[in-house]
Design a protein around this motif. Structure first.
Motif, PDB file in Angstrom:
ATOM      1  N   UNK A 179       0.832  -1.209   0.000  1.00 56.64           N
ATOM      2  CA  UNK A 179       0.000   0.000   0.000  1.00 56.64           C
ATOM      3  C   UNK A 179       0.861   1.252   0.000  1.00 56.64           C
ATOM      4  N   UNK A 180       1.880   1.257   0.828  1.00 52.95           N
ATOM      5  CA  UNK A 180       2.784   2.405   0.892  1.00 52.95           C
ATOM      6  C   UNK A 180       3.517   2.587  -0.427  1.00 52.95           C
ATOM      7  N   UNK A 181       3.883   1.489  -1.045  1.00 51.69           N
ATOM      8  CA  UNK A 181       4.601   1.538  -2.321  1.00 51.69           C
ATOM      9  C   UNK A 181       3.734   2.168  -3.404  1.00 51.69           C
ATOM     10  N   UNK A 182       2.469   1.757  -3.480  1.00 48.97           N
ATOM     11  CA  UNK A 182       1.565   2.286  -4.503  1.00 48.97           C
ATOM     12  C   UNK A 182       1.375   3.790  -4.349  1.00 48.97           C
ATOM     13  N   UNK A 183       1.248   4.236  -3.101  1.00 53.89           N
ATOM     14  CA  UNK A 183       1.059   5.670  -2.862  1.00 53.89           C
ATOM     15  C   UNK A 183       2.271   6.466  -3.298  1.00 53.89           C
ATOM     16  N   UNK A 184       3.451   5.963  -2.988  1.00 54.56           N
ATOM     17  CA  UNK A 184       4.673   6.681  -3.327  1.00 54.56           C
ATOM     18  C   UNK A 184       4.929   6.697  -4.829  1.00 54.56           C
ATOM     19  N   UNK A 185       4.703   5.568  -5.492  1.00 56.00           N
ATOM     20  CA  UNK A 185       4.944   5.500  -6.937  1.00 56.00           C
ATOM     21  C   UNK A 185       3.965   6.400  -7.684  1.00 56.00           C
ATOM     22  N   UNK A 186       2.743   6.533  -7.166  1.00 54.37           N
ATOM     23  CA  UNK A 186       1.736   7.389  -7.810  1.00 54.37           C
ATOM     24  C   UNK A 186       2.212   8.828  -7.929  1.00 54.37           C
ATOM     25  N   UNK A 187       3.073   9.240  -7.019  1.00 53.31           N
ATOM     26  CA  UNK A 187       3.617  10.592  -7.079  1.00 53.31           C
ATOM     27  C   UNK A 187       4.921  10.682  -7.833  1.00 53.31           C
TER      28      UNK A 187
END
Length: 288
Positions: A179-187
């Motif tokens: 979940x944390x990875x998806x949020x960071x990559x989205x930015x």
């Protein structure tokens, strides 16, 4: 007296690989996208609504007549040369050849990727909509990721997030990292060819922006003092034009795109656009 069970800490679940850590909202293999339409417009619509009357210098795609190349310079007292009517196949062949002749100036002037556009025009002409793959485009994606020194490089983000979430004492990756990875990559900045140099090195005309991106961590391996992970990028783009493209003056001013749009969207020609698929695997590492 009631027995009370002491609360015991629940060990975090361990993530198994491969694991997709990011995917765009736009999906892979999307043949319903607007730029994947073909053969859906008639001649009247192309000429009136889209204003595509000046398409080719060689042929008239609507009447199939060969155009006199020097008609502008013929004196008024001389009759214009008699126009020759071509077969549909010959008219299409000449339009594709004209499109090839216009593909390098100014879109593909130098570098190892300048001739990929020729392969893609061939695929538009003969590929019947099959997926297009090129080792050169795979190489270009890898170079783009490697040479991107910005902080929002997705590979750097993945490396930082993974290093921060690995339980180093147990040499495991908890499932919560995803979940944390998806949020960071989205930015972050996904690989695409919209840099200034891509306007002339052949990558802007062949790919430019991209449609869908899936990023997968295929493996995480631990040694005594370090960890190493393999990250796989799967990227798709569409080699096709939609209405917004041809109505945009930046595209419309170039005969190359007017030829392309008519070859793709004219019901009498209807050459199928296709999906361009690129992939590369990168390695990242850190210490325990």
């Amino acid at each position: 007296m009631d027995e009370r069970v002491a609360d015991t800490p629940v060990a975090p679940q361990v993530q198994h690989f491969p694991c997709v850590v990011y995917e765009t909202q736009k999906k892979m293999d999307d043949y319903q996208a607007p730029d994947m339409r073909y053969g859906d417009l008639n001649a009247h619509r192309l000429m009136t609504y889209y204003g595509l009357t000046d398409v080719s210098t060689l042929v008239d795609p609507y009447t199939l007549q060969q155009l006199p190349g020097n008609s502008v310079h013929v004196p008024v007292y001389q009759p214009l040369p008699k126009r020759v009517t071509l077969s549909r196949g010959e008219c299409t062949r000449r339009m594709f050849n004209e499109m090839r002749s216009l593909s390098h100036m100014p879109f593909s002037l130098y570098g190892p990727y300048r001739y990929v556009i020729n392969e893609m025009i061939d695929h538009l002409q003969y590929g019947h909509g099959q997926v297009f793959r090129s080792p050169l485009l795979n190489q270009a994606i890898k170079e783009q990721i490697t040479q991107d020194s910005s902080a929002d490089n997705t590979l750097k983000i993945i490396e930082k997030v993974l290093d921060a979430t690995i339980v180093k004492s147990k040499k495991t990756v908890p499932t919560s990292f995803k979940t944390h990875m998806q949020e960071r990559i989205s930015g972050g900045r996904l690989p695409k060819f919209d840099r200034l140099e891509d306007r002339a090195n052949g990558l802007g005309i062949t790919v430019h922006d991209t449609w869908a991106t899936y990023i997968t961590i295929t493996s995480v391996v631990f040694s005594t003092t370090s960890w190493k992970a393999s990250v796989h990028y799967r990227i798709q783009d569409h080699f096709g034009l939609d209405d917004d493209d041809i109505m945009n003056w930046e595209f419309r001013q170039w005969r190359f795109f007017r030829l392309w749009f008519v070859l793709q969207r004219y019901s009498a020609m209807a050459h199928r656009p296709f999906i361009t698929e690129m992939e590369t695997t990168m390695e990242i590492a850190g210490t325990l």
